[in-house]
Motif scaffolding. Structure first.
Motif, PDB file in Angstrom:
ATOM      1  N   LYS A 155     -12.308 -23.541  -8.319  1.00 32.14           N
ATOM      2  CA  LYS A 155     -11.656 -24.336  -9.373  1.00 32.14           C
ATOM      3  C   LYS A 155     -10.380 -24.954  -8.822  1.00 32.14           C
TER       4      LYS A 155
ATOM      5  N   GLN B 130      -9.524 -28.931  -8.371  1.00 30.92           N
ATOM      6  CA  GLN B 130      -8.283 -29.528  -8.894  1.00 30.92           C
ATOM      7  C   GLN B 130      -7.548 -30.252  -7.774  1.00 30.92           C
TER       8      GLN B 130
ATOM      9  N   ASN C 196     -14.042 -29.597 -16.313  1.00 31.57           N
ATOM     10  CA  ASN C 196     -14.413 -29.542 -17.736  1.00 31.57           C
ATOM     11  C   ASN C 196     -15.307 -28.344 -18.024  1.00 31.57           C
TER      12      ASN C 196
ATOM     13  N   TYR D 279     -15.610 -25.648 -16.217  1.00 26.20           N
ATOM     14  CA  TYR D 279     -14.824 -24.433 -15.996  1.00 26.20           C
ATOM     15  C   TYR D 279     -14.054 -24.086 -17.275  1.00 26.20           C
ATOM     16  N   ASN D 280     -13.419 -25.105 -17.873  1.00 29.77           N
ATOM     17  CA  ASN D 280     -12.665 -24.879 -19.107  1.00 29.77           C
ATOM     18  C   ASN D 280     -13.580 -24.378 -20.220  1.00 29.77           C
ATOM     19  N   GLN D 281     -14.776 -24.929 -20.318  1.00 25.05           N
ATOM     20  CA  GLN D 281     -15.722 -24.446 -21.324  1.00 25.05           C
ATOM     21  C   GLN D 281     -16.115 -22.998 -21.046  1.00 25.05           C
TER      22      GLN D 281
ATOM     23  N   ARG E 158     -14.423 -20.714 -19.489  1.00 24.03           N
ATOM     24  CA  ARG E 158     -13.273 -19.826 -19.730  1.00 24.03           C
ATOM     25  C   ARG E 158     -12.721 -19.965 -21.151  1.00 24.03           C
TER      26      ARG E 158
ATOM     27  N   ILE F  56     -11.214 -22.581 -22.537  1.00 25.74           N
ATOM     28  CA  ILE F  56      -9.906 -23.222 -22.474  1.00 25.74           C
ATOM     29  C   ILE F  56     -10.027 -24.591 -23.133  1.00 25.74           C
TER      30      ILE F  56
ATOM     31  N   THR G 128      -8.183 -28.231 -24.186  1.00 27.82           N
ATOM     32  CA  THR G 128      -7.072 -29.132 -23.907  1.00 27.82           C
ATOM     33  C   THR G 128      -6.748 -29.893 -25.185  1.00 27.82           C
TER      34      THR G 128
END
Length: 182
Positions: A28, A32, A99, A101-103, A105, A107, A109
């Protein structure tokens, strides 16, 4: 197949592999770093999208830029995509990875646009409310737009809450116009 669909599939494959290898956090970070680097360099964007530039040259550029800075899986992934002639989707794939990864975890925005800078207390209140509604960790991006006159506009995913004065004035203007015509 659309570039977004392709990027999404590649990102999903990389996430699955990263989870399997217990390297999700490091990869990740690599994605980034890749996104930030490409955003900052129009030349790199051009190189990745240009089909005339040889694959070997693209590979050597990425090795020079990211060499020992990224996980071995990330290096292999970038090389595979370039070798398959998919360098133009690398940037989209990296963004889609973040995106997904955020889903994974949970997370969320949230973007808040206000007429003036928000205090830390106001930001904390917004984060708490969004967290309460979504149940996930919240990353808040705050921007200033003086044309709002006052209040704020909060966007989370595809939902938007507009509590700005300019919006209320526009609505009032429409209401008056409809009453005058009627």
């Amino acid at each position: 197949m659309s570039e977004i669909k392709v990027a999404s599939r590649y990102a999903k494959s990389l996430i699955d592999l990263a989870i399997e290898q217990n390297a999700l956090e490091q990869i990740k970070g690599d994605m980034q770093l890749f996104v930030d680097t490409v955003k900052a360099s129009i030349e790199l964007q051009t190189v990745l999208k240009n089909p005339i530039i040889p694959i070997s040259k693209k590979n050597s550029i990425l090795v020079a830029l990211f060499g020992d800075k990224v996980h071995a899986t990330t290096k292999a992934f970038l090389k595979i995509l370039i070798d398959k002639g998919r360098a133009e989707v690398l940037f989209g794939t990296s963004k889609e990875f973040l995106n997904q990864y955020n889903q994974y975890r949970n997370i969320v925005t949230a973007k808040v646009t206000s007429a003036v800078a928000l205090s830390d207390t106001a930001k904390a209140d917004i984060i708490a409310k969004v967290k309460e509604v979504t149940g996930g960790e919240v990353i808040l991006n705050a921007t200033i737009d003086e044309s709002l006159i006052g209040g704020f506009v909060l966007t989370v995913g595809d939902k938007q809450f507009d509590a700005s004065i300019s919006s209320k004035l526009n609505q009032l203007k429409k209401d008056f116009a409809q009453r005058v015509v009627a």
